[in-house]
Write an enzyme that holds these catalytic residues in place. Structure first.
Site, PDB file in Angstrom:
ATOM      1  N   GLU A  21       2.817  -4.812   9.784  1.00 60.38           N
ATOM      2  CA  GLU A  21       1.720  -4.763   8.793  1.00 60.38           C
ATOM      3  C   GLU A  21       1.427  -6.152   8.226  1.00 60.38           C
ATOM      4  O   GLU A  21       0.340  -6.400   7.709  1.00 60.38           O
ATOM      5  CB  GLU A  21       2.055  -3.781   7.659  1.00 60.38           C
ATOM      6  N   HIS A  52       0.823  -1.225   0.000  1.00 60.37           N
ATOM      7  CA  HIS A  52       0.000   0.000   0.000  1.00 60.37           C
ATOM      8  C   HIS A  52       0.855   1.273   0.000  1.00 60.37           C
ATOM      9  O   HIS A  52       0.361   2.351   0.365  1.00 60.37           O
ATOM     10  CB  HIS A  52      -0.976  -0.018   1.184  1.00 60.37           C
TER      11      HIS A  52
HETATM   12  C1  DHB Z   1       5.846   3.635   2.908  1.00 61.85           C
HETATM   13  C2  DHB Z   1       5.357   2.410   3.345  1.00 61.85           C
HETATM   14  C3  DHB Z   1       4.204   2.351   4.131  1.00 61.85           C
HETATM   15  O1  DHB Z   1       3.666   1.195   4.621  1.00 61.85           O
HETATM   16  C4  DHB Z   1       3.525   3.512   4.471  1.00 61.85           C
HETATM   17  O2  DHB Z   1       2.383   3.412   5.187  1.00 61.85           O
HETATM   18  C5  DHB Z   1       4.015   4.736   4.037  1.00 61.85           C
HETATM   19  C6  DHB Z   1       5.178   4.801   3.262  1.00 61.85           C
HETATM   20  C7  DHB Z   1       7.065   3.717   2.044  1.00 61.85           C
HETATM   21  O3  DHB Z   1       7.797   2.733   1.862  1.00 61.85           O
HETATM   22  O4  DHB Z   1       7.328   4.802   1.493  1.00 61.85           O
HETATM   23 FE    FE Z   2       1.954   1.515   5.874  1.00 56.88          FE
END
Ligand code: DHB
Ligand code: FE
Length: 279
Positions: free
Chosen positions: A240, A12
Site C-alpha cells: 500500500e 485507512h
Molecule cells: C486493516 C488495515 C488495512 O489496510 C485494511 O485495508 C483493512 C484492515 C487493519 O489493520 O485492521
Molecule cells: Fe488496506
C-alpha cells in the site's frame, strides 16, 4: 491555473472509521493516534483546498479480482460509499470534479499512463477513512474529490518506480488545468501490515520510520524497492506504500515537511501521518 498546494499521507484502517463513528477519539487506545491530526486540520482550515485527489486502493468494493485495473481514475459528479463489511455505516456521497478529472485523464494518457476511467465509482474505506480523518464532520462540505485507484490487492501490482512516475504525470496534469484551483493530494493506506497468513500482525516500525524519511528526502531511493521487497519488509499489505509514492511524485522534486506523526499498532497496522508542501 490549478496548483498542488500540499500532500498528506494517512492510514485507512477501517477500525479508525468505527472509532470516529463512535466518538472514541479521546479513549486511551485512540488518543495517541488522533492527537497527530490537529496540525493537519489547522493547515487545511487555513489553506481551504478546492479539490482533494485521493490516491487510494480499492479492497474489493468497486473492483473485484476478476476485473481489476492497475490504475483507475474517477470522473463522476459524486462517489458513493457502500456497505463493505467491517461494521462501517455507509457515508453520504462525496462530490467529484468531473472537469478536472477529464483534464487529468487526457493528460495522463498523453503521458503514456493508460488508466481506466470510471464515470461511476463506489469508494471503500481506502477512500472514506482518510476523508473522515482530514475533514471530520465534513466541515468543508464544498471540497471536491477525485479518486485515483491503484491496484495493491492482487499481483502483479505496479512497481514503486512506476507509481512515482504516475505521480509526476499527475503533477503535470494538474498544473496545466486552466482554472484557479487549490489541490491537495492524499497518499493513503500503509504502512507495514499483514492481515493473514503465518506473519499475521507483522509490523516493522524501523522500516516504516525509514520510509517516512525517504519519502520526503529521497523518494527515488524508496522507489528502487520492488513490491516483493515491500512484502518482505512491511508484510503482505505493505505494498500500500506505493500509493504514497504517487502523492510524492505529484509534489515535485523538493518538498517541505510541515508535520509528521507515527503510531503503531493501530489495529494491525503501522500508521504514518505526513503533511508536505512543494518547495
Ligand atoms: C486493516 C488495515 C488495512 O489496510 C485494511 O485495508 C483493512 C484492515 C487493519 O489493520 O485492521
Ligand atoms: Fe488496506
Amino acid at each position: 491555473m490549478a496548483e498542488i498546494i500540499g500532500g498528506i499521507t494517512t492510514s485507512h484502517i477501517p477500525a479508525i472509521g468505527r472509532a470516529i463513528a463512535e466518538g472514541q477519539q479521546e479513549a486511551p487506545y485512540w488518543k495517541p493516534f488522533f492527537d497527530g491530526f490537529p496540525p493537519v486540520h489547522a493547515w487545511l482550515e487555513d489553506k481551504k483546498p478546492d479539490v482533494a485527489i485521493v490516491v487510494y486502493n480499492d479492497h474489493g468494493l468497486n473492483f473485484f479480482q476478476d476485473n481489476l485495473p492497475t490504475f483507475a481514475l474517477g470522473m463522476a459528479p459524486y462517489y458513493q460509499n457502500e456497505d463493505e463489511g467491517w461494521g462501517l455505516k455507509p457515508l453520504a456521497p462525496f462530490p467529484g470534479h468531473p472537469e478536472l478529472s477529464a483534464h487529468i485523464a487526457n493528460s495522463l494518457v498523453e503521458d503514456e499512463f493508460d488508466i481506466s476511467i470510471c464515470q461511476e465509482m463506489a469508494v471503500d474505506h481506502g477512500f472514506t477513512v482518510p476523508m473522515s480523518l482530514l475533514w471530520p464532520e465534513r466541515w468543508q462540505p464544498e471540497i471536491k474529490t477525485i479518486p485515483l485507484m491503484v491496484n495493491v490487492v492482487q499481483h502483479p501490482m505496479p512497481t514503486p518506480a512506476r507509481c512515482l512516475k504516475l505521480g509526476q504525470a499527475l503533477g503535470h496534469a494538474v498544473a496545466s488545468f486552466p482554472d484557479n484551483l487549490k489541490v491537495v493530494v492524499l497518499g493513503t493506506g500503509g504502512m507495514s501490515h499483514q492481515l493473514d497468513g503465518q506473519r499475521a500482525g507483522f509490523i516493522n516500525r524501523d522500516f516504516d520510520l525509514k520510509c517516512m524519511e525517504q519519502i520526503v528526502e529521497a523518494p527515488e531511493k524508496l522507489a528502487e524497492l520492488s513490491n516483493l521487497d515491500l512484502v518482505r519488509e512491511a508484510g503482505s499489505q505493505g505494498p500500500e506504500l506505493i500509493l504514497w509514492l504517487v502523492m510524492r511524485g505529484a509534489l515535485g522534486t523538493k518538498v517541505k515537511k510541515l508535520h509528521s506523526n507515527y503510531h503503531a499498532p493501530v489495529s494491525n497496522t503501522g500508521s504514518g501521518l505526513l503533511l508536505l508542501e512543494p518547495s
